[in-house]
Scaffold this active site. Structure first.
Site, PDB file in Angstrom:
ATOM      1  N   VAL A 251      48.929  35.888  29.459  1.00 26.03           N
ATOM      2  CA  VAL A 251      47.991  34.786  29.248  1.00 26.03           C
ATOM      3  C   VAL A 251      47.643  34.105  30.563  1.00 26.03           C
ATOM      4  O   VAL A 251      46.512  33.673  30.792  1.00 26.03           O
ATOM      5  CB  VAL A 251      48.572  33.773  28.244  1.00 26.03           C
ATOM      6  CG1 VAL A 251      47.725  32.514  28.180  1.00 26.03           C
ATOM      7  CG2 VAL A 251      48.674  34.412  26.873  1.00 26.03           C
ATOM      8  N   GLU A 256      39.773  33.791  30.631  1.00 25.36           N
ATOM      9  CA  GLU A 256      39.069  33.596  29.360  1.00 25.36           C
ATOM     10  C   GLU A 256      37.643  33.051  29.519  1.00 25.36           C
ATOM     11  O   GLU A 256      36.742  33.411  28.789  1.00 25.36           O
ATOM     12  CB  GLU A 256      39.866  32.643  28.456  1.00 25.36           C
ATOM     13  CG  GLU A 256      41.260  33.118  28.073  1.00 25.36           C
ATOM     14  CD  GLU A 256      42.320  32.594  29.012  1.00 25.36           C
ATOM     15  OE1 GLU A 256      43.509  32.735  28.691  1.00 25.36           O
ATOM     16  OE2 GLU A 256      41.941  32.048  30.070  1.00 25.36           O
ATOM     17  N   ASP A 298       1.875  37.992  50.111  1.00 20.76           N
ATOM     18  CA  ASP A 298       0.427  38.000  50.221  1.00 20.76           C
ATOM     19  C   ASP A 298       0.002  36.800  51.061  1.00 20.76           C
ATOM     20  O   ASP A 298       0.799  35.906  51.346  1.00 20.76           O
ATOM     21  CB  ASP A 298      -0.185  37.928  48.818  1.00 20.76           C
ATOM     22  CG  ASP A 298      -1.658  38.310  48.810  1.00 20.76           C
ATOM     23  OD1 ASP A 298      -2.180  38.695  49.869  1.00 20.76           O
ATOM     24  OD2 ASP A 298      -2.277  38.218  47.738  1.00 20.76           O
ATOM     25  N   ASP A 577      -0.797  39.675  42.823  1.00 24.43           N
ATOM     26  CA  ASP A 577      -1.559  38.961  41.799  1.00 24.43           C
ATOM     27  C   ASP A 577      -2.538  39.836  41.048  1.00 24.43           C
ATOM     28  O   ASP A 577      -3.066  39.437  40.019  1.00 24.43           O
ATOM     29  CB  ASP A 577      -2.307  37.775  42.416  1.00 24.43           C
ATOM     30  CG  ASP A 577      -3.236  38.195  43.553  1.00 24.43           C
ATOM     31  OD1 ASP A 577      -3.395  39.422  43.773  1.00 24.43           O
ATOM     32  OD2 ASP A 577      -3.791  37.306  44.226  1.00 24.43           O
ATOM     33  N   ASN A 643      45.820  30.990  38.523  1.00 21.50           N
ATOM     34  CA  ASN A 643      46.637  32.119  38.067  1.00 21.50           C
ATOM     35  C   ASN A 643      47.872  32.313  38.941  1.00 21.50           C
ATOM     36  O   ASN A 643      48.970  32.612  38.454  1.00 21.50           O
ATOM     37  CB  ASN A 643      45.799  33.407  38.077  1.00 21.50           C
ATOM     38  CG  ASN A 643      44.789  33.463  36.947  1.00 21.50           C
ATOM     39  OD1 ASN A 643      43.843  34.229  37.005  1.00 21.50           O
ATOM     40  ND2 ASN A 643      44.976  32.647  35.923  1.00 21.50           N
ATOM     41  N   GLU A 646      50.398  29.690  38.074  1.00 21.59           N
ATOM     42  CA  GLU A 646      50.977  29.916  36.753  1.00 21.59           C
ATOM     43  C   GLU A 646      51.920  31.113  36.745  1.00 21.59           C
ATOM     44  O   GLU A 646      52.933  31.128  36.024  1.00 21.59           O
ATOM     45  CB  GLU A 646      49.857  30.144  35.733  1.00 21.59           C
ATOM     46  CG  GLU A 646      48.997  28.908  35.471  1.00 21.59           C
ATOM     47  CD  GLU A 646      47.790  29.227  34.604  1.00 21.59           C
ATOM     48  OE1 GLU A 646      47.154  28.289  34.109  1.00 21.59           O
ATOM     49  OE2 GLU A 646      47.478  30.428  34.428  1.00 21.59           O
ATOM     50  N   THR A 676      42.660  22.584  32.779  1.00 21.82           N
ATOM     51  CA  THR A 676      42.244  22.641  34.175  1.00 21.82           C
ATOM     52  C   THR A 676      41.125  23.636  34.452  1.00 21.82           C
ATOM     53  O   THR A 676      40.340  23.424  35.372  1.00 21.82           O
ATOM     54  CB  THR A 676      43.437  23.006  35.082  1.00 21.82           C
ATOM     55  OG1 THR A 676      43.885  24.323  34.757  1.00 21.82           O
ATOM     56  CG2 THR A 676      44.571  22.017  34.900  1.00 21.82           C
TER      57      THR A 676
END
Length: 854
Positions: A251, A256, A298, A577, A643, A646, A676
């Site tokens: 996890v 996510e 142009d 154009d 990450n 964690e 967070t």
């Protein structure tokens, strides 16, 4: 209604519009929002988390199972909200797409919204027009209609009077008057649209790259989780705890919110571009715009104002200066009487070649209707007192290859066009070539006008009509540069973007305008289309430089130029154009069409439509595209740093053989992702462009590259992880814990809450550090991103809730820090900022040394 040339009256058209409704296709059936929500709950990441929740439930951990389900649902709802908003934004952009039609009402041509066409209208078509309704051809002149989108037939059809043309087709050549017979849902196009409305568009290159990124991260997360599950079993943990540990690791690494955040960032950029007169037709084009390295622009209407005005006329009898206020027919003509008489003859012929152009009074202002150059000729005729054209005319419309138009009527043959295509068909006239050169050097656009008495057979073909002509004179038209084009060009150059002027004008005229706006590069290269090498590699080598001017180009030349520059590795933006610009616009990485003056063909082929036909708008869109790319990298840096923080507690626990307890729990990891990652990431996705956005070439390639990885795993991540782990260990030691012992439950909860708080506060600092990859936080305006201020305030509020509002502290496994814990956790903020500042200073020093060595 009769087939007279007056058309419907405005009152009758309004009545029919009320009765029959607008000329729009039925809206495509949109998927129900509930189905969109379900999709966000069953994608790759969500399915992985659903399985984890099931395993947690079977393992007897209902709290963890509920927490994972909450994460999946909240993330799904959040992603659905952003996708739905982006879809609505894209729909609004489609509704803004300009689509106009010219009709004859009240006896005069008028531009109206295509949605206001009614049955019975006389639709006036010319090369480049999109047919906006089904109808019957009343009159046609050299008409060729591209029906490929309806029939698949690549060869244009040539309808004649009495035959049908259909909505959705394009006029490739010539012109026609068409009686509208069916609109909206009653057209053949509506039937085809009903078959394709449920077709799913292919995935864009950007979406494909993002998908690869998130799949790799997800697979990596799963692999790492499985590996740590094995480690936990080797260390003697029970199966349940080992599983909980593996789920936590997985996890912690799953991104996510990546896809919805990127989508929202693109949608916000597209909406901002729309407010700045640039309509993006595909969201992924926003990112491609930011990667642009070469702009082929142009001249007329893009670098210049597209407000043509005749300022000088040369005739065999003498020269005349013309003065006036804009498009008002009232003005003065200065010259000898014989020369003025010659201008009257010239103006009469020129006006006959542009019968659809005129000026009209609106709100006490004169407004042009039709091609700006033709309007200028119409105004010239008004200033010298010339009446309107005769009614019994046969027209041979302007063709981009022969670059002339002609009319045969009872007064004779009348021809206008580029001097080099008209003069060879005229009897020799002394001084004409010198006059062309003189007018062109002044930066004027030069038009030749010729004529002669009519002869039998002239009305059969332009080959018959356009020969043995008498040169009536040369018209010098002025189209001044836009005021801020020079500044926009300078901005491109500071961004490392090369610019080339690609125009059909005379080389001297193009050179003069290029010099006025500062476009020509140090090589001073001006080349004509006929001189371009046939080999694409040679062509690329010739043009791969800044400030090139290519004059007298054909549509085929523009297509070859785009391909040649792409071979040289450039991301090419090409403006256009006309109807024949379609292939070049599609071939370029970014096709840019003129919304105000361009044809419908060009707008349909383009990725970006400029509502104001302004070069500066392209530059602004490139800036937003660059900012969007940078914002995606900001979010990735922010998320991956989290990450690292964690994942570190799990790595430390494994490497220490369980001697050091887990600093955070799986539920705390989920709480960190909720508290967070989401809102601050969205705020970083809305970071506005800064002064450095248009400095130097944009870093292209993968979203996650070596520099981003070094910043995440070498600077920000280690700083945040080190302080949070240190705070955890110091609180344990201060509470009497010794290495290898099992800490008291209350002490462990306090230490865990300290580590949790440290990561949250570290992410607060990280959010501001991620606002720039080069500038320290103290050099960025605190209020430069107000959304980030609100996101950080929300982050702090969530932290207080998680720490102090029962039963969340007990459920998450982390209590409020002690006084010492607060001090240690707060140290994460300066630690992250100091590490970020030191790394950026080192980077700046290396950059300066490279510049000095270079």
């Amino acid at each position: 209604m009769t087939l007279a040339s007056t058309g419907l009256s405005s009152a009758e058209a309004a009545r029919r519009l009320r009765v029959d409704g607008p000329n729009v296709l039925p809206r495509a059936r949109r998927r129900h929002p509930l189905l969109l929500l379900v999709e966000q709950l069953i994608h790759f990441f969500a399915l992985m988390l659903w399985v984890a929740a099931l395993f947690a439930l079977l393992a007897g951990m209902p709290a963890l199972a509920v927490a994972i389900v909450v994460v999946v649902v909240l993330n799904g709802v959040f992603a659905f909200a952003q996708e739905y908003r982006a879809d609505r934004a894209a729909q609004r952009l489609r509704d803004l797409m300009p689509l106009r039609a010219m009709v004859r009402r009240d006896g005069h041509p008028h531009h109206v919204d295509a949605s206001e066409l009614v049955v019975g209208d006389e639709l006036l078509l010319e090369a480049g027009s999109r047919v906006c309704a089904d109808g019957e051809v009343l009159t046609a002149s050299g008409l060729a209609v591209d029906e490929s989108m309806l029939t698949g037939e690549s060869v244009p059809m040539r309808p004649v009077a009495g035959q049908q043309v259909h909505a959705g087709t394009y006029v490739a050549e010539g012109e026609a008057t068409v009686l509208v017979t069916a609109i909206g849902g009653h057209t053949e196009l509506a039937g085809i649209a009903a078959l394709t409305q449920d077709a799913k568009p292919p995935r864009s290159p950007l979406a494909g790259q993002l998908h690869r990124v998130v799949v790799v991260l997800a697979l990596l997360a799963t692999a790492v989780g499985a590996a740590f599950f094995g480690v936990s079993l080797l260390l003697g943990l029970p199966l349940t705890e080992g599983f909980l540990f593996a789920v936590g690791v997985t996890v912690a690494l799953v991104p996510e919110g990546l896809l919805p955040t990127v989508t929202l960032s693109l949608a916000r950029a597209a909406q901002t571009m729309a407010s700045r007169k640039a309509l993006v037709r595909r969201l992924d084009a926003v990112e491609t715009l930011g990667a642009t390295t070469f702009i082929c622009t142009d001249k007329t209407g893009t670098l210049t104002r597209n407000e043509m005005s005749v300022v000088h006329v040369w005739t065999p009898a003498g020269e005349v200066s013309v003065h006036g206020n804009g498009y008002e027919p009232v003005g003065t003509v200065e010259g000898a009487p014989a020369a003025v008489d010659g201008v009257r003859a010239l103006a009469a012929s020129a006006k006959r070649c542009s019968p659809r152009a005129h000026v009209r009074l609106q709100d006490e202002r004169w407004l042009p209707v039709g091609d700006p150059m033709e309007v200028a000729l119409h105004v010239l005729a008004g200033r010298v007192g010339v009446d309107g054209p005769s009614a019994d005319a046969v027209r041979f419309p302007f063709d981009p290859r022969r670059r002339r138009s002609s009319v045969v009527d009872s007064d004779g043959v009348h021809v206008t066009g580029a001097p080099e295509t008209v003069l060879p068909r005229c009897l020799p006239v002394h001084g004409a070539e010198d006059a062309i050169a003189t007018l062109a050097v002044r930066g004027l656009r030069v038009l030749a006008v010729a004529g002669r008495p009519a002869r039998p057979g002239d009305e059969k073909s332009w080959e018959n009509a356009e020969r043995d002509l008498e040169l009536l004179g040369l018209v010098g038209l002025q189209d001044p540069p836009r005021d801020d084009v020079a500044e926009a060009i300078a901005s491109c150059r500071s961004a490392g973007i090369r610019i080339a002027m690609i125009t059909g004008d005379h080389p001297a005229t193009a050179r003069a305008i290029a010099d006025q706006v500062g476009l020509r590069g140090p090589d001073q290269l001006v080349v004509e289309g006929a001189e371009l090498p046939a080999d694409l590699d040679e062509l690329g080598a010739l043009l791969d430089r800044d400030g090139v001017v290519v004059a007298r180009v054909t549509p085929e030349d523009k297509l070859r130029i785009a391909k040649a520059l792409q071979r040289k590795g450039h991301v090419v933006a090409m403006t256009g154009d006309g109807v024949n610009d379609g292939p070049a616009l599609r071939a370029a990485d970014i096709g840019v069409a003129m919304g105000a003056s361009g044809t419908d063909v060009a707008r349909e082929a383009a990725d970006l439509v400029l509502l104001d036909d302004h070069f500066g708008t392209i530059v602004g869109a490139v800036e937003l595209g660059r900012a969007t790319f940078a914002n995606i990298r900001r979010f990735l840096t922010y998320h991956l740093t989290d990450n690292v923080a964690e994942l570190t507690p799990f790595v430390v626990w494994a490497l220490s053989g369980g001697t050091i307890p887990l600093a955070i729990t799986v539920l705390q990891v989920l709480a960190l992702d909720i508290g967070t990652d989401l809102l601050p990431a969205l705020a970083l996705g809305a970071e506005p462009p800064n002064s450095r956005t248009m400095r130097g070439r944009l870093r292209t390639g993968s979203l996650i590259d070596a520099s981003l990885m070094r910043r995440v795993f070498g600077v920000l991540g280690p700083a945040e992880a080190a302080v949070s782990m240190a705070a955890f260990v110091v609180v344990l030691l201060a509470g009497g814990w010794r290495l290898g012992a099992t800490p008291d439950a209350a002490l462990l909860a306090t230490a865990s809450g300290t580590a949790f708080t440290a990561i949250v506060l570290g992410q607060l600092a990280n959010a501001y550090a991620c606002r720039s990859a080069a500038r320290p936080v103290m050099k960025k305006r605190l209020r430069g991103n107000r959304l980030l201020l609100w996101a950080v305030a929300f982050e702090l509020a969530v932290l207080i809730v998680f720490l102090f509002v029962p039963p969340l502290p007990g459920l998450l496994g982390g209590h409020a820090p002690s006084a010492l814990g607060w001090v240690l956790a707060a140290a994460t903020v300066p630690a992250v900022l100091l590490a970020d500042t030191a790394a950026k200073a080192l980077q700046a020093r290396k950059h300066a040394r490279l510049l000095t060595d270079g």
